[in-house]
Design an enzyme around this catalytic site. Sequence first.
Site, PDB file in Angstrom:
ATOM      1  N   ASP A 121       0.844  -1.191   0.000  1.00 21.67           N
ATOM      2  CA  ASP A 121       0.000   0.000   0.000  1.00 21.67           C
ATOM      3  C   ASP A 121       0.881   1.243   0.000  1.00 21.67           C
ATOM      4  O   ASP A 121       1.017   1.927   1.011  1.00 21.67           O
ATOM      5  CB  ASP A 121      -0.929  -0.035   1.216  1.00 21.67           C
ATOM      6  CG  ASP A 121      -1.979   1.056   1.184  1.00 21.67           C
ATOM      7  OD1 ASP A 121      -2.197   1.647   0.105  1.00 21.67           O
ATOM      8  OD2 ASP A 121      -2.577   1.318   2.236  1.00 21.67           O
TER       9      ASP A 121
ATOM     10  N   LYS B  25       0.581   3.751  -2.499  1.00 21.38           N
ATOM     11  CA  LYS B  25      -0.154   4.868  -3.113  1.00 21.38           C
ATOM     12  C   LYS B  25       0.761   5.708  -3.993  1.00 21.38           C
ATOM     13  O   LYS B  25       0.930   6.914  -3.800  1.00 21.38           O
ATOM     14  CB  LYS B  25      -0.826   5.723  -2.046  1.00 21.38           C
ATOM     15  CG  LYS B  25      -1.865   4.965  -1.236  1.00 21.38           C
ATOM     16  CD  LYS B  25      -2.434   5.848  -0.143  1.00 21.38           C
ATOM     17  CE  LYS B  25      -3.365   5.090   0.763  1.00 21.38           C
ATOM     18  NZ  LYS B  25      -2.660   4.223   1.724  1.00 21.38           N
ATOM     19  N   LEU B  26       1.334   5.072  -5.004  1.00 24.21           N
ATOM     20  CA  LEU B  26       2.270   5.760  -5.883  1.00 24.21           C
ATOM     21  C   LEU B  26       1.631   6.944  -6.588  1.00 24.21           C
ATOM     22  O   LEU B  26       0.513   6.851  -7.094  1.00 24.21           O
ATOM     23  CB  LEU B  26       2.809   4.797  -6.943  1.00 24.21           C
ATOM     24  CG  LEU B  26       3.677   3.644  -6.448  1.00 24.21           C
ATOM     25  CD1 LEU B  26       3.970   2.682  -7.585  1.00 24.21           C
ATOM     26  CD2 LEU B  26       4.964   4.174  -5.843  1.00 24.21           C
TER      27      LEU B  26
ATOM     28  N   ILE C 299       5.974  11.434 -11.319  1.00 24.03           N
ATOM     29  CA  ILE C 299       6.062  11.574 -12.766  1.00 24.03           C
ATOM     30  C   ILE C 299       5.986  10.188 -13.394  1.00 24.03           C
ATOM     31  O   ILE C 299       6.258   9.166 -12.739  1.00 24.03           O
ATOM     32  CB  ILE C 299       7.339  12.318 -13.193  1.00 24.03           C
ATOM     33  CG1 ILE C 299       8.594  11.532 -12.812  1.00 24.03           C
ATOM     34  CG2 ILE C 299       7.355  13.739 -12.613  1.00 24.03           C
ATOM     35  CD1 ILE C 299       9.870  12.110 -13.382  1.00 24.03           C
TER      36      ILE C 299
ATOM     37  N   THR D 103       8.920   7.650 -13.062  1.00 23.76           N
ATOM     38  CA  THR D 103       9.119   7.153 -11.694  1.00 23.76           C
ATOM     39  C   THR D 103       8.081   6.096 -11.345  1.00 23.76           C
ATOM     40  O   THR D 103       8.422   5.044 -10.790  1.00 23.76           O
ATOM     41  CB  THR D 103       9.078   8.319 -10.691  1.00 23.76           C
ATOM     42  OG1 THR D 103      10.123   9.236 -11.034  1.00 23.76           O
ATOM     43  CG2 THR D 103       9.260   7.837  -9.266  1.00 23.76           C
TER      44      THR D 103
ATOM     45  N   THR E 116     -10.283   7.093   2.555  1.00 25.92           N
ATOM     46  CA  THR E 116     -11.443   6.957   3.445  1.00 25.92           C
ATOM     47  C   THR E 116     -11.360   7.881   4.651  1.00 25.92           C
ATOM     48  O   THR E 116     -12.330   8.031   5.384  1.00 25.92           O
ATOM     49  CB  THR E 116     -11.611   5.495   3.910  1.00 25.92           C
ATOM     50  OG1 THR E 116     -10.379   5.045   4.471  1.00 25.92           O
ATOM     51  CG2 THR E 116     -12.031   4.604   2.763  1.00 25.92           C
TER      52      THR E 116
ATOM     53  N   ARG F 291     -14.709  -1.087   9.912  1.00 24.68           N
ATOM     54  CA  ARG F 291     -14.694  -1.060  11.370  1.00 24.68           C
ATOM     55  C   ARG F 291     -15.750  -2.028  11.885  1.00 24.68           C
ATOM     56  O   ARG F 291     -16.939  -1.869  11.605  1.00 24.68           O
ATOM     57  CB  ARG F 291     -14.995   0.350  11.896  1.00 24.68           C
ATOM     58  CG  ARG F 291     -13.906   1.377  11.566  1.00 24.68           C
ATOM     59  CD  ARG F 291     -12.617   1.003  12.286  1.00 24.68           C
ATOM     60  NE  ARG F 291     -11.546   1.959  12.108  1.00 24.68           N
ATOM     61  CZ  ARG F 291     -10.530   1.814  11.261  1.00 24.68           C
ATOM     62  NH1 ARG F 291     -10.480   0.770  10.469  1.00 24.68           N
ATOM     63  NH2 ARG F 291      -9.568   2.704  11.217  1.00 24.68           N
TER      64      ARG F 291
ATOM     65  N   GLN G 200     -10.842   7.504  10.364  1.00 25.18           N
ATOM     66  CA  GLN G 200     -11.630   7.114   9.199  1.00 25.18           C
ATOM     67  C   GLN G 200     -12.987   7.814   9.223  1.00 25.18           C
ATOM     68  O   GLN G 200     -13.656   7.847  10.254  1.00 25.18           O
ATOM     69  CB  GLN G 200     -11.826   5.598   9.166  1.00 25.18           C
ATOM     70  CG  GLN G 200     -10.524   4.829   9.071  1.00 25.18           C
ATOM     71  CD  GLN G 200      -9.803   5.098   7.771  1.00 25.18           C
ATOM     72  OE1 GLN G 200     -10.284   4.760   6.700  1.00 25.18           O
ATOM     73  NE2 GLN G 200      -8.637   5.719   7.853  1.00 25.18           N
TER      74      GLN G 200
ATOM     75  N   ARG H 183      -6.234  -1.331  11.925  1.00 22.58           N
ATOM     76  CA  ARG H 183      -6.135  -1.044  13.362  1.00 22.58           C
ATOM     77  C   ARG H 183      -7.099  -1.811  14.241  1.00 22.58           C
ATOM     78  O   ARG H 183      -6.739  -2.139  15.381  1.00 22.58           O
ATOM     79  CB  ARG H 183      -6.246   0.456  13.603  1.00 22.58           C
ATOM     80  CG  ARG H 183      -4.932   1.165  13.260  1.00 22.58           C
ATOM     81  CD  ARG H 183      -5.088   2.632  13.271  1.00 22.58           C
ATOM     82  NE  ARG H 183      -5.668   3.002  11.978  1.00 22.58           N
ATOM     83  CZ  ARG H 183      -6.020   4.211  11.653  1.00 22.58           C
ATOM     84  NH1 ARG H 183      -5.897   5.188  12.512  1.00 22.58           N
ATOM     85  NH2 ARG H 183      -6.511   4.472  10.456  1.00 22.58           N
TER      86      ARG H 183
END
Length: 173
Positions: free
Chosen positions: A3, A5-6, A9, A12, A60, A121, A130, A151
């Site tokens: 995770d 989240k790229l 540019i 890259t 979220t 949750r 969240q 979590r």
Amino acid sequence: FLDVKLLDIDNTVMKAVENIARMGVRFVTIHAYPKAMRAAVAGLAAAGGDVCLLGVTVLTSMDEDDLHDAGYAGGVEDLVIARAADARAANMGGIVCSPLEVASLRPVVGPRLVTVTPGIRPAGSEAGDQKRIMTPADAIRAGADYLVIGRPITGAPDPAGAVARIAAEIADP
């Protein structure tokens, strides 16, 4: 599930996905901006990997006020739908969206793209940071393919017990 989240540019993002494809991960997240997603798909094609590229629509932890503060004119649902459509057009493997939007997105993404829903949750859990949440059972009923439950498990005094309670909640219609 990587995770990261790229968002960068094109070169890259493309090179990052090429390298990630060699790591043996099943999923990797890319912010659902059209150029970033197209670069990720190109990187995956160059590497020949079997990673499912997931376009992150709107975090979220964000709501309408957060989007407004970030300079977006529209609401959460409109932005999620637009980014999901962009993910489909870019030939991504799936999307990440809140469980609140997953049902309305299936017609947008079709049957091929998987839906991954954070913001899960269990009943009685704290929302934490969240803002767009749902219980595991409700998210599955809404049509989520995969749930991200962090979590409530990692922060539990008994993580194995938390997982067992979540599984029982999902199994009980």
